[in-house]
Design a protein around this motif. Sequence first.
Motif, PDB file in Angstrom:
ATOM      1  N   GLN A  54       0.162  19.470   8.964  1.00 17.48           N
ATOM      2  CA  GLN A  54       1.278  19.548   8.269  1.00 17.48           C
ATOM      3  C   GLN A  54       2.401  20.196   9.030  1.00 17.48           C
ATOM      4  OE1 GLN A  54       1.460  19.670   4.396  1.00 17.48           O
ATOM      5  NE2 GLN A  54      -0.640  19.481   3.924  1.00 17.48           N
ATOM      6  N   GLU A  88       2.846  19.976  12.086  1.00 12.90           N
ATOM      7  CA  GLU A  88       3.257  19.264  13.204  1.00 12.90           C
ATOM      8  C   GLU A  88       4.366  18.098  12.786  1.00 12.90           C
ATOM      9  OE1 GLU A  88       1.166  15.715  15.973  1.00 12.90           O
ATOM     10  OE2 GLU A  88       0.010  17.341  15.363  1.00 12.90           O
ATOM     11  N   TYR A  89       3.979  17.560  11.581  1.00 13.04           N
ATOM     12  CA  TYR A  89       4.645  16.697  10.969  1.00 13.04           C
ATOM     13  C   TYR A  89       6.019  17.177  10.804  1.00 13.04           C
ATOM     14  CZ  TYR A  89       1.176  13.075  10.912  1.00 13.04           C
ATOM     15  OH  TYR A  89       0.317  12.295  11.136  1.00 13.04           O
ATOM     16  N   PHE A 104      11.040   4.373  -4.463  1.00 12.30           N
ATOM     17  CA  PHE A 104      10.738   3.083  -3.443  1.00 12.30           C
ATOM     18  C   PHE A 104      11.002   1.757  -4.546  1.00 12.30           C
ATOM     19  CE2 PHE A 104       8.275   6.629  -1.734  1.00 12.30           C
ATOM     20  CZ  PHE A 104       8.825   6.628  -0.634  1.00 12.30           C
ATOM     21  N   LEU A 142       4.731   4.455   3.217  1.00 13.79           N
ATOM     22  CA  LEU A 142       4.375   5.598   2.816  1.00 13.79           C
ATOM     23  C   LEU A 142       4.785   6.042   1.493  1.00 13.79           C
ATOM     24  CD1 LEU A 142       4.267   7.290   6.277  1.00 13.79           C
ATOM     25  CD2 LEU A 142       2.383   6.921   4.492  1.00 13.79           C
ATOM     26  N   MET A 165     -14.716  16.062  -1.074  1.00 10.48           N
ATOM     27  CA  MET A 165     -13.808  15.234  -1.492  1.00 10.48           C
ATOM     28  C   MET A 165     -14.056  13.850  -1.727  1.00 10.48           C
ATOM     29  SD  MET A 165     -10.891  17.038   1.122  1.00 10.48           S
ATOM     30  CE  MET A 165     -10.647  18.569   1.097  1.00 10.48           C
ATOM     31  N   SER A 203      -1.200  15.128  -0.459  1.00 15.50           N
ATOM     32  CA  SER A 203      -1.462  16.425  -1.467  1.00 15.50           C
ATOM     33  C   SER A 203      -0.291  16.544  -2.404  1.00 15.50           C
ATOM     34  CB  SER A 203      -1.906  17.394  -0.776  1.00 15.50           C
ATOM     35  OG  SER A 203      -1.043  18.215   0.122  1.00 15.50           O
ATOM     36  N   SER A 210       7.147   7.858   0.279  1.00 10.23           N
ATOM     37  CA  SER A 210       8.021   8.894   0.726  1.00 10.23           C
ATOM     38  C   SER A 210       8.936   8.399   1.645  1.00 10.23           C
ATOM     39  CB  SER A 210       7.478  10.162   1.062  1.00 10.23           C
ATOM     40  OG  SER A 210       6.384   9.900   1.913  1.00 10.23           O
ATOM     41  N   SER A 211       8.718   7.435   2.389  1.00  5.72           N
ATOM     42  CA  SER A 211       9.768   7.295   3.634  1.00  5.72           C
ATOM     43  C   SER A 211      10.954   6.477   2.941  1.00  5.72           C
ATOM     44  CB  SER A 211       9.086   6.362   4.726  1.00  5.72           C
ATOM     45  OG  SER A 211       8.368   5.202   4.010  1.00  5.72           O
ATOM     46  N   VAL A 232      -6.330  19.036  -2.343  1.00  5.25           N
ATOM     47  CA  VAL A 232      -6.695  18.234  -0.959  1.00  5.25           C
ATOM     48  C   VAL A 232      -5.567  18.474   0.006  1.00  5.25           C
ATOM     49  CG1 VAL A 232      -7.038  16.376   0.443  1.00  5.25           C
ATOM     50  CG2 VAL A 232      -8.100  16.636  -1.628  1.00  5.25           C
ATOM     51  N   ILE A 233      -5.622  19.563   0.858  1.00  3.73           N
ATOM     52  CA  ILE A 233      -4.493  19.915   1.635  1.00  3.73           C
ATOM     53  C   ILE A 233      -4.868  19.853   2.922  1.00  3.73           C
ATOM     54  CG2 ILE A 233      -3.250  21.674   2.376  1.00  3.73           C
ATOM     55  CD1 ILE A 233      -3.492  23.192  -0.096  1.00  3.73           C
ATOM     56  N   ALA A 234      -4.069  19.057   3.746  1.00  2.00           N
ATOM     57  CA  ALA A 234      -4.119  18.779   5.403  1.00  2.00           C
ATOM     58  C   ALA A 234      -4.229  20.225   6.081  1.00  2.00           C
ATOM     59  CB  ALA A 234      -3.151  17.864   5.788  1.00  2.00           C
ATOM     60  N   PHE A 260      -3.816   5.526   5.103  1.00  2.00           N
ATOM     61  CA  PHE A 260      -2.791   4.863   5.757  1.00  2.00           C
ATOM     62  C   PHE A 260      -2.451   5.503   7.148  1.00  2.00           C
ATOM     63  CE2 PHE A 260       1.497   4.171   6.811  1.00  2.00           C
ATOM     64  CZ  PHE A 260       1.649   2.708   6.657  1.00  2.00           C
ATOM     65  N   LEU A 270       4.629  27.543   0.038  1.00  2.00           N
ATOM     66  CA  LEU A 270       3.881  26.908  -1.019  1.00  2.00           C
ATOM     67  C   LEU A 270       2.634  26.480  -0.720  1.00  2.00           C
ATOM     68  CD1 LEU A 270       4.736  25.801  -4.058  1.00  2.00           C
ATOM     69  CD2 LEU A 270       4.670  23.672  -2.965  1.00  2.00           C
ATOM     70  N   ILE A 275       0.812  -1.244  -0.041  1.00  2.00           N
ATOM     71  CA  ILE A 275       0.062  -0.067  -0.070  1.00  2.00           C
ATOM     72  C   ILE A 275       0.868   1.175   0.065  1.00  2.00           C
ATOM     73  CG2 ILE A 275      -1.814   1.272   1.306  1.00  2.00           C
ATOM     74  CD1 ILE A 275      -2.752  -1.321   2.447  1.00  2.00           C
ATOM     75  N   LEU A 276       0.712   2.167  -1.043  1.00  2.00           N
ATOM     76  CA  LEU A 276       1.269   3.299  -1.110  1.00  2.00           C
ATOM     77  C   LEU A 276       0.236   4.380  -0.729  1.00  2.00           C
ATOM     78  CD1 LEU A 276       2.479   1.520  -3.740  1.00  2.00           C
ATOM     79  CD2 LEU A 276       4.337   3.449  -3.277  1.00  2.00           C
ATOM     80  N   TYR A 277       0.736   5.404   0.020  1.00  2.00           N
ATOM     81  CA  TYR A 277      -0.347   6.610   0.458  1.00  2.00           C
ATOM     82  C   TYR A 277       0.308   7.965  -0.393  1.00  2.00           C
ATOM     83  CZ  TYR A 277      -3.162   9.875   2.755  1.00  2.00           C
ATOM     84  OH  TYR A 277      -3.963  10.652   3.349  1.00  2.00           O
ATOM     85  N   ARG A 286       9.604  12.672   3.579  1.00  2.00           N
ATOM     86  CA  ARG A 286       8.550  12.025   2.993  1.00  2.00           C
ATOM     87  C   ARG A 286       7.989  13.099   1.877  1.00  2.00           C
ATOM     88  NH1 ARG A 286       6.148   9.106   7.962  1.00  2.00           N
ATOM     89  NH2 ARG A 286       7.552   7.451   7.794  1.00  2.00           N
ATOM     90  N   ILE A 337       9.417  14.215  10.298  1.00  2.00           N
ATOM     91  CA  ILE A 337       9.044  12.935   9.848  1.00  2.00           C
ATOM     92  C   ILE A 337       8.749  13.240   8.397  1.00  2.00           C
ATOM     93  CG2 ILE A 337       7.508  10.989   9.834  1.00  2.00           C
ATOM     94  CD1 ILE A 337       7.044  11.583  12.849  1.00  2.00           C
ATOM     95  N   GLU A 338       7.757  14.228   8.298  1.00  2.00           N
ATOM     96  CA  GLU A 338       7.040  14.380   6.938  1.00  2.00           C
ATOM     97  C   GLU A 338       8.162  14.739   6.040  1.00  2.00           C
ATOM     98  OE1 GLU A 338       3.780  13.578   4.704  1.00  2.00           O
ATOM     99  OE2 GLU A 338       4.548  12.730   6.626  1.00  2.00           O
TER     100      GLU A 338
END
Lengths: 175, 89
Positions: B63, B65-66, A70, B4, A161, A46, B6-7, B56-58, A143, B41, A41-43, B75, B71-72
């Motif tokens: 964001q 916080e990550y 990856f 994920l 959404m 945005s 990105s990781s 779709v933006i968190a 995820f 951005l 699974i890849l998540y 990714r 962490i983020e």
Amino acid sequence: MEDNTSEAHVDSTLMSWGPENTFNRHLTDQWPYAIDANDIILYSGSDYVLPEYRKRGINTELYFFALSQFKYTIKRLASRNTTTKVKLLLLYGLSALSDYDHVGQGSSRTPLIAKIFYEFLQAINIPIFALVSHRFQSMWPIFDMKTSKFIFVKNENAALMYENVLIAYKEIKVN
Amino acid sequence: MKILLSSMGCFMTISFFASDINHSIQYSVATQKDIPSLLQLMDCARSSAEDCKRVVIAPAHVQEEYLKEGIEKQRIFIAKDTATDRIVG
């Protein structure tokens, strides 16, 4: 997977490309699906490109670059077991304006994302025999970073959404 | 197995370039020094009513916080205009 996910499910589409990259969608009743321990699974969160830099393929290149980070992990995981049907899932959210409407009409970013995903898997020699898109609205499959699990959560902005799940079904090698 | 998107990219420093008429775009994994530009951005996307509807933006606090947790950013994948050193995507 929670019991009410079928109510949250909007539609499922079998995706394919024809000659000269013509894109085809066929509604399918391929639902529900089961997530297996071997699935990958890849998540994707945005993405955004500044308006003045659009229409140059930057987002496409960026997506491909992200997936490429990856490729060795995905290839290793996808190749480890050829006796079960390994699925590769790509989860991403789209705003209602960037996706098909509730009856599947209009335009969506999904064909481009699906094409990138498919071409990426081709590029790393993972043979795919089907690519299916599932859309959800009132409940989202996500995820969860904290628990590292695939879970359904309530979509607080259900009218705005959709969550999309692209599932690539890997071909099984016949020995 | 879940990944994920990105990781682990943090261990790779591979970048590649795509040229067009006016710009060279470099693709890479975000680092700590990219955080201020990344937040700009996000602000840019939020300041555009149309983009807000399409992207779709968190929520910002999620964001950030990550990002603060470190962490983020490992990714996040960025496209940078090498002529201006600006993150454009």
